[in-house]
Design an enzyme around this catalytic site. Structure first.
Site, short mmCIF file in Angstrom:
data_model
loop_
_atom_site.label_atom_id
_atom_site.label_comp_id
_atom_site.label_asym_id
_atom_site.label_seq_id
_atom_site.Cartn_x
_atom_site.Cartn_y
_atom_site.Cartn_z
N LYS A 21 0.84 -1.21 0.00
CA LYS A 21 0.00 0.00 0.00
C LYS A 21 0.87 1.25 0.00
O LYS A 21 0.62 2.19 -0.77
CB LYS A 21 -0.92 -0.04 1.24
N SER A 22 1.87 1.29 0.85
CA SER A 22 2.71 2.50 0.95
C SER A 22 3.42 2.77 -0.37
O SER A 22 3.50 3.92 -0.83
CB SER A 22 3.76 2.32 2.05
N ARG A 26 2.84 6.00 -3.16
CA ARG A 26 3.98 6.85 -3.55
C ARG A 26 4.23 6.78 -5.05
O ARG A 26 4.65 7.77 -5.67
CB ARG A 26 5.23 6.43 -2.76
N GLY A 94 -5.14 7.86 5.54
CA GLY A 94 -4.26 8.84 6.17
C GLY A 94 -3.02 9.10 5.33
O GLY A 94 -2.55 10.25 5.22
N ARG A 122 -9.03 12.11 12.29
CA ARG A 122 -7.61 11.86 12.59
C ARG A 122 -6.78 13.15 12.66
O ARG A 122 -7.10 14.14 12.02
CB ARG A 122 -7.03 10.89 11.55
N SER A 166 6.80 9.18 12.47
CA SER A 166 5.75 9.06 11.47
C SER A 166 6.32 9.21 10.07
O SER A 166 6.81 10.29 9.70
CB SER A 166 4.66 10.12 11.70
N ASP A 314 2.03 -1.09 11.82
CA ASP A 314 0.70 -1.54 11.37
C ASP A 314 0.38 -2.98 11.78
O ASP A 314 -0.73 -3.46 11.51
CB ASP A 314 0.59 -1.42 9.84
N LYS A 341 -4.71 5.65 14.72
CA LYS A 341 -4.77 4.99 13.40
C LYS A 341 -6.22 4.98 12.91
O LYS A 341 -7.04 5.75 13.40
CB LYS A 341 -4.17 3.59 13.50
C1 S3P Z 1 2.37 4.80 6.29
C2 S3P Z 1 2.91 5.15 7.48
C3 S3P Z 1 2.37 4.71 8.78
C4 S3P Z 1 1.40 3.55 8.64
C5 S3P Z 1 0.45 3.72 7.48
C6 S3P Z 1 1.21 3.88 6.18
C7 S3P Z 1 2.96 5.32 5.04
O1 S3P Z 1 1.71 5.79 9.41
O2 S3P Z 1 0.67 3.36 9.83
O3 S3P Z 1 -0.41 2.59 7.36
O4 S3P Z 1 2.67 4.81 3.96
O5 S3P Z 1 3.78 6.27 5.15
P1 S3P Z 1 2.53 6.86 10.30
O6 S3P Z 1 3.68 7.27 9.50
O7 S3P Z 1 1.58 7.98 10.59
O8 S3P Z 1 2.90 6.10 11.54
#
Ligand code: S3P
Length: 436
Positions: A21-22, A26, A94, A122, A166, A314, A341
């Site tokens: 997902k991350s 990006r 988020g 959030r 974060s 996570d 979260k």
């Molecule tokens: C993420 C960072 C994390 C994670 C989220 C995905 C990201 O959050 O919990 O599911 O893709 O950068 P935080 O950076 O706020 O901890």
């Protein structure tokens, strides 16, 4: 919708899980502001990443989707985004909101970012503060969405010490830093996922990490580059958990991202006695991947090393389930970020485990979970995908069926969860709620 998860015999299997997902978020964001065409393979076709895709289309970027997990992004360059006609709805995500705020901070137009009930609750002050210091003007509802971002094409670079670990906040600042005059640096209190830094480097941006500060020099031009997305370790974690809890099973999960900023879950489970090995380690573009082999194991309670928290942020819902079946007690400390979260994950997991007969003591930033056996029962997901999947996996070894309420959010990160779990022998079905 709810899950009905029946006790089941998990069996040997060789499986894959969807893309990270991350990395998928990006790829869209950086591909959109790069020069040239970015092809993305292995894209996560989950609702969160699809929300990011629609948002960038609304900002004037042409994104083709020749197959469900393949994108062709026609980058518009650093200054080619256009004002959207309407608010950008980022659903549950988020990551989409915080990272996009960084990109939008440097534009010469305004845009409004909003989302669902969870996302609009959030905390966003964590990005408003640094982005405002760089020169953006961001309106919010007491630090919560919707965010009205009035971009400023004259942003200035800053040096910022993150008050919390974060990756989302770090990334938002670095993305704004691409647009800013001069150097932008970020210091983190603990290492967080570094996918932004890796992808920026792959696209030709010099990201330096001196004196434990991460820095970019703006304005920076990105060159399009193919992105191959590894399978998501955060989704693989549910399969790993099911395999560990089973009587006797050996499961191989292929091509999983094992970036060292993400593998805390493996370290913590191994410290609990889990048999997990990483095989066939190699690189997929900028990201390390491996096949993960898991064998059913007897787990023991531990004090989880707080230094691993940001590397497993996570996976705590999964780890709570592991703790609930371990011999002895498991103490989690320094996990206060879980309270902000998609749901308050400490409270949600404590409630879920208690409903299944497990003793849990909660504190502000931690929990003590006493190992036991799961009874059957009814639990709530609080609309949180990872809570829903963790409790559904708990059902595979419970003494009776487990019903998990409100599971539609699973589509945000792990489309095909039930089908994947079925391949390893789990009996998890998704049902429409009966009319009231
Ligand atoms: C993420 C960072 C994390 C994670 C989220 C995905 C990201 O959050 O919990 O599911 O893709 O950068 P935080 O950076 O706020 O901890």
């Amino acid at each position: 919708m709810h899950y009905l998860s029946h006790p089941a015999a998990i069996r040997d299997a060789d499986v894959s899980v969807p893309g990270d997902k991350s990395v998928s978020h990006r790829a869209i964001m950086l591909g959109s502001i790069a020069e040239g065409v970015t092809e993305v393979h292995g894209f996560l076709a989950g609702e969160d990443c699809l929300a990011t895709m629609s948002a960038f289309r609304s900002l004037g970027v042409t994104i083709e989707r020749p197959a469900a997990t393949q994108l062709v992004i026609h980058g518009v360059g650093l200054h080619g985004l256009q004002a959207p006609d309407a608010d950008l709805d980022l659903g549950n995500s988020g990551t989409a909101m915080r990272l996009m705020a960084g990109v939008l901070a440097g534009q010469n137009f305004a845009a409004t970012l909003t989302g669902d009930e969870s996302l609009t609750g959030r905390p966003m002050q964590r990005i408003i503060t640094p982005l405002s210091r760089m020169g953006a003007d961001i309106g919010s509802r007491d630090g919560r969405p919707p965010l009205v971002i009035r971009g400023n094409p004259d942003l200035e670079g800053i040096d910022y010490a993150l008050p919390m670990a974060s990756a989302q906040v770090k990334s938002a600042i670095l993305l704004a830093g691409l647009y800013a005059r001069g150097r932008t640096t970020v210091a983190e209190p603990a290492v967080t996922r570094d996918h932004t830094e890796r992808m920026l480097r792959a696209m030709g941006v010099a990201v330096d990490t001196t004196d434990s500060r991460i820095g970019v020099l703006g304005p920076a031009t990105l060159q399009a580059s193919r992105v191959d997305v590894p399978a998501d370790l955060s989704s693989a974690a549910f399969v790993i958990l099911a395999a560990l809890l089973a009587d006797e099973a050996e499961i191989l999960i292929r091509d999983v991202g094992v970036n060292p900023t993400r593998t805390g879950v493996v370290d913590i489970l191994q410290a609990m006695g889990a048999s997990i090995s990483l095989e066939n380690a190699r690189d997929m573009g900028e990201e390390p991947v491996a096949d993960i082999r898991v064998r059913s194991s007897t787990l023991r309670g531990i004090d989880v090393d707080p230094a691993l928290v940001s590397l497993a942020i996570d996976e705590f819902p999964v780890l709570f389930v592991a703790a609930a079946v371990a011999d002895g007690s498991t103490r989690f400390t320094g996990i206060g970020e879980l309270r902000v979260k998609e749901s308050d994950r400490i409270a949600a997991m404590a409630a879920g485990l208690r409903a299944l007969g497990i003793r849990v003591e909660e504190s502000d930033d931690g929990a003590l979970v006493h190992g036991g056996r799961f009874s059957g029962g009814q639990v709530q997901s609080f609309g949180d995908h990872r809570i829903a999947m963790s409790l559904a996996v708990a059902g595979t070894v419970a003494d009776g069926p487990v019903t998990v309420r409100d599971v539609t959010a699973v589509e945000t990160s792990f489309p095909g969860f039930e089908t994947c779990l079925k391949q390893i022998g789990a009996d998890i079905v998704c049902r429409q709620d009966a009319p009231a």
